[in-house]
Design a protein around this motif. Structure first.
Motif: not given
Length: 300
Positions: A15-24, A29-36, A72-80
């Motif tokens: 999850r922490e590696e995904v978080r780093e890819n999601l930053k920016g 708020p959406l970042l926390e939703q995505a991590l949940s 890859e998982r971060a890209q899925v969450l970004i699109r979602l």
């Protein structure tokens, strides 16, 4: 779903590696939703492999592998979730991400572990493990360790590294990074070798000064009082140099983050350099004492 501490550690790192890819890419708020959402997706994937039985470590790792790499998982969450950033507020209100459709039992499990999963390993994960075991905030354990370290840093480093090897032997601190025993031995050997080398330089330097005084002035070296402090303090300096510098040298060889490893290595190198300067200053002080005493005798 009950997971072991090691399995929680696997999930937390992912999850922490995904978080780093999601930053920016997402708002806070959406970042926390995505991590949940990610946490619950991981639990769903583990359920597919383990069913109603307790999950095994390999099943957890396989579940994470099937979710794809963190990037890859971060890209899925970004699109979602990016669509919600541009959608009208009314549509966001009724939007139901996949995370909301997860069973209530999994939501409760995610909420219970949310705070622990948000923690990061700073050095070797010892304080984080103690905090989770004692059900205390990690920052509280780290503050206590820092305060104790202020009163006995070398000893606390030794205790910390001892705890690391103990917990790692138990398997609760297993990390991706391997402990390189040859690197650890090399850091210890080089640091100790340099300290002992400078100690010998000081010892034989003093003996050389005494020999030169006897050879040229035909009399034994007199008492230099405060100018000859190195002769009486040399062994104490050796002990403190080894005691203070070997722990950070060893810690820099362990799988701590690269920034910390470099800082610890430089601290050990700076300490060795300072020890060499003290030895040189002690030798110079002895020579200065001889010259001043000779001048005093010459001028009467």
């Amino acid at each position: 779903m009950a997971l072991t501490e090691k399995q929680e550690l696997y999930i937390s790192r992912y999850r922490e590696e995904v978080r780093e890819n999601l930053k920016g890419h997402l708002t806070a708020p959406l970042l926390e939703q995505a991590l949940s959402h990610l946490r619950l997706s991981i639990l769903e994937e583990i359920l597919k492999h383990a069913g109603q039985q307790p999950a095994e470590d390999l099943q957890v790792l396989q579940a994470l592998k099937e979710l794809g790499s963190p990037a890859e998982r971060a890209q899925v969450l970004i699109r979602l979730y990016r669509a919600q950033m541009s959608a009208p507020e009314s549509s966001q209100r009724y939007a139901a991400p996949a995370a909301r459709q997860v069973p209530a039992e999994q939501k409760e499990a995610a909420a219970a572990k949310k705070e622990a999963d948000a923690e990061k390993v700073v050095w070797l994960g010892v304080c984080l493990h103690i905090a989770r075991t004692a059900s205390l905030p990690a920052w509280l354990i780290r503050c206590a360790a820092v305060i104790l370290g202020l009163f006995g840093a070398p000893l606390m480093l030794i205790v910390y590294m001892g705890a690391f090897f103990f917990f790692r032997f138990q398997g609760v601190l297993e990390t991706k990074e391997q402990v390189h025993l040859f690197r650890c031995a090399g850091h210890l050997f080089i640091t100790a070798f340099l300290i002992i080398l400078f100690y010998c330089a000081g010892k034989y330097g003093l003996e050389g000064i005494a020999w030169a005084h006897q050879y040229f002035l035909k009399q034994p070296l007199p008492d230099l009082a405060e100018w000859g402090w190195l002769a009486s303090q040399q062994q104490a300096l050796l002990f403190w140099a080894l005691f203070l510098l070997l722990p950070p040298a060893l810690l820099s060889a362990l799988p701590v983050p690269s920034g910390w490893a470099l800082s610890l290595k430089r601290a050990a190198q700076a300490g060795v350099t300072l020890y060499a300067v003290l030895i040189a200053f002690g030798l110079a002080s002895s020579i200065a004492g001889i010259l001043l005493q000779f001048y005093s005798e010459f001028t009467g």
